[in-house]
Scaffold this motif. Structure first.
Motif, short mmCIF file in Angstrom:
data_model
loop_
_atom_site.label_atom_id
_atom_site.label_comp_id
_atom_site.label_asym_id
_atom_site.label_seq_id
_atom_site.Cartn_x
_atom_site.Cartn_y
_atom_site.Cartn_z
N ASN A 2 0.79 -1.23 0.06
CA ASN A 2 -0.01 -0.07 -0.03
C ASN A 2 0.70 1.23 -0.04
OD1 ASN A 2 -2.58 -0.92 -0.23
ND2 ASN A 2 -2.84 -1.04 2.07
N HIS A 3 2.04 1.07 0.48
CA HIS A 3 2.81 2.25 0.50
C HIS A 3 3.34 2.60 -0.91
CE1 HIS A 3 3.50 3.87 4.53
NE2 HIS A 3 3.71 2.35 5.15
N LYS A 4 3.78 1.62 -1.55
CA LYS A 4 4.04 1.81 -2.78
C LYS A 4 2.72 2.23 -3.96
CE LYS A 4 7.96 -1.60 -3.02
NZ LYS A 4 8.45 -2.82 -3.22
N ILE A 5 1.85 1.81 -3.70
CA ILE A 5 0.64 2.15 -4.54
C ILE A 5 0.41 3.72 -4.30
CG2 ILE A 5 -1.79 1.57 -4.99
CD1 ILE A 5 -1.10 -1.36 -4.31
N SER A 6 0.30 4.18 -2.99
CA SER A 6 -0.15 5.39 -2.67
C SER A 6 0.94 6.13 -3.17
CB SER A 6 -0.24 5.44 -1.01
OG SER A 6 0.78 5.21 -0.41
N ARG A 7 2.15 5.95 -3.01
CA ARG A 7 3.59 6.72 -3.49
C ARG A 7 3.27 7.00 -4.93
NH1 ARG A 7 4.87 10.82 -2.31
NH2 ARG A 7 5.16 10.12 -0.25
N ALA A 8 3.06 5.99 -5.76
CA ALA A 8 2.88 5.94 -7.19
C ALA A 8 1.68 6.83 -7.69
CB ALA A 8 2.65 4.60 -7.90
N ILE A 9 0.38 6.63 -6.77
CA ILE A 9 -0.73 7.71 -7.25
C ILE A 9 -0.27 9.08 -6.91
CG2 ILE A 9 -2.85 8.22 -6.45
CD1 ILE A 9 -3.40 5.02 -5.90
N VAL A 10 0.27 9.30 -5.73
CA VAL A 10 0.55 10.74 -5.32
C VAL A 10 1.68 11.37 -6.47
CG1 VAL A 10 1.42 12.35 -3.32
CG2 VAL A 10 -0.26 10.36 -3.06
N ASP A 11 2.56 10.64 -6.64
CA ASP A 11 3.60 11.11 -7.63
C ASP A 11 2.99 11.50 -8.84
OD1 ASP A 11 5.59 10.69 -5.61
OD2 ASP A 11 6.54 8.99 -6.33
N MET A 12 2.12 10.59 -9.44
CA MET A 12 1.67 10.75 -10.74
C MET A 12 0.75 12.15 -10.59
SD MET A 12 -1.08 8.58 -12.92
CE MET A 12 0.30 7.03 -13.16
N LEU A 26 -15.11 2.66 -1.07
CA LEU A 26 -15.06 1.19 -1.12
C LEU A 26 -15.83 0.41 -0.02
CD1 LEU A 26 -11.42 0.82 -2.33
CD2 LEU A 26 -13.22 0.73 -3.76
N ASP A 27 -16.69 1.33 0.54
CA ASP A 27 -17.56 0.60 1.64
C ASP A 27 -18.43 -0.55 0.98
OD1 ASP A 27 -16.62 2.66 3.18
OD2 ASP A 27 -18.35 3.92 2.79
N GLY A 28 -18.40 -1.60 1.65
CA GLY A 28 -18.90 -2.92 1.21
C GLY A 28 -18.55 -3.63 0.03
N ILE A 29 -17.29 -3.31 -0.36
CA ILE A 29 -16.67 -3.95 -1.48
C ILE A 29 -16.45 -5.59 -1.28
CG2 ILE A 29 -14.20 -3.73 -0.86
CD1 ILE A 29 -13.85 -2.90 -3.92
N ARG A 30 -16.21 -5.79 0.01
CA ARG A 30 -15.82 -7.14 0.04
C ARG A 30 -17.13 -8.18 -0.11
NH1 ARG A 30 -12.31 -4.83 3.79
NH2 ARG A 30 -10.03 -5.72 3.35
N GLU A 31 -18.24 -7.51 0.39
CA GLU A 31 -19.64 -8.43 -0.12
C GLU A 31 -20.08 -8.64 -1.69
OE1 GLU A 31 -19.81 -5.64 2.00
OE2 GLU A 31 -19.35 -6.76 3.77
N HIS A 32 -18.96 -7.87 -2.46
CA HIS A 32 -19.18 -8.06 -3.99
C HIS A 32 -18.55 -8.91 -4.64
CE1 HIS A 32 -22.37 -5.42 -3.09
NE2 HIS A 32 -22.05 -4.52 -3.87
N ILE A 33 -17.33 -9.22 -4.02
CA ILE A 33 -16.19 -10.27 -4.38
C ILE A 33 -16.48 -11.33 -4.80
CG2 ILE A 33 -13.94 -11.04 -4.11
CD1 ILE A 33 -13.17 -8.54 -2.38
N ASN A 45 -8.42 -9.93 1.85
CA ASN A 45 -7.18 -9.49 2.83
C ASN A 45 -6.77 -8.14 2.51
OD1 ASN A 45 -7.49 -11.69 4.83
ND2 ASN A 45 -7.15 -13.12 3.06
N TRP A 46 -6.92 -7.50 1.43
CA TRP A 46 -6.21 -6.28 1.07
C TRP A 46 -6.74 -5.01 2.17
CZ3 TRP A 46 -6.62 -3.37 -4.22
CH2 TRP A 46 -5.73 -2.52 -4.22
N GLY A 47 -5.94 -4.34 2.68
CA GLY A 47 -6.22 -3.08 3.48
C GLY A 47 -6.78 -2.08 2.79
N PHE A 48 -7.86 -1.91 2.10
CA PHE A 48 -8.60 -0.66 1.42
C PHE A 48 -8.32 0.56 2.26
CE2 PHE A 48 -10.96 -4.43 -0.50
CZ PHE A 48 -10.30 -4.26 -1.70
N ARG A 49 -8.72 0.48 3.49
CA ARG A 49 -8.73 1.69 4.29
C ARG A 49 -7.39 2.21 4.68
NH1 ARG A 49 -12.49 0.73 8.91
NH2 ARG A 49 -13.73 1.88 7.53
N GLN A 50 -6.55 1.25 4.75
CA GLN A 50 -4.89 1.67 4.90
C GLN A 50 -4.74 2.46 3.58
OE1 GLN A 50 -1.98 -1.19 4.47
NE2 GLN A 50 -1.00 -0.57 6.56
#
Length: 85
Positions: A2-12, A26-33, A45-50
């Protein structure tokens, strides 16, 4: 991860001189998987909120605002004319 993804988004955003980063609520996204068992486990198991918190923290340190929007119809809006496809 998540650190790498967030850094890439902010850098872009910074590269293109964006004033705002828009992310889906993304509230409730796990119910739709409902994909393969392996992919379901990874997404569940991915930390969306993080990830959201990391994006907000890093964006605000660069004076970039973060807005959350509901995902309904977002992929149907034309970015040129803002009309629905």
């Amino acid at each position: 991860m998540n650190h790498k993804i967030s850094r890439a988004i902010v850098d872009m955003a910074e590269k293109y001189d964006a004033q705002v980063i828009v992310i889906e609520k993304l509230d409730g996204i796990r119910e739709h998987i409902d994909w393969s068992k392996k992919m379901n486990w990874k997404l569940y198991n991915w930390g969306f909120r993080q990830l959201k918190n990391f994006i907000e923290y890093k964006a605000h340190s660069k004076s970039i605002a973060v807005r959350r929007v509901y995902p309904q119809y977002t992929s149907q809006v034309c970015m040129d004319c803002l009309g629905k496809n």
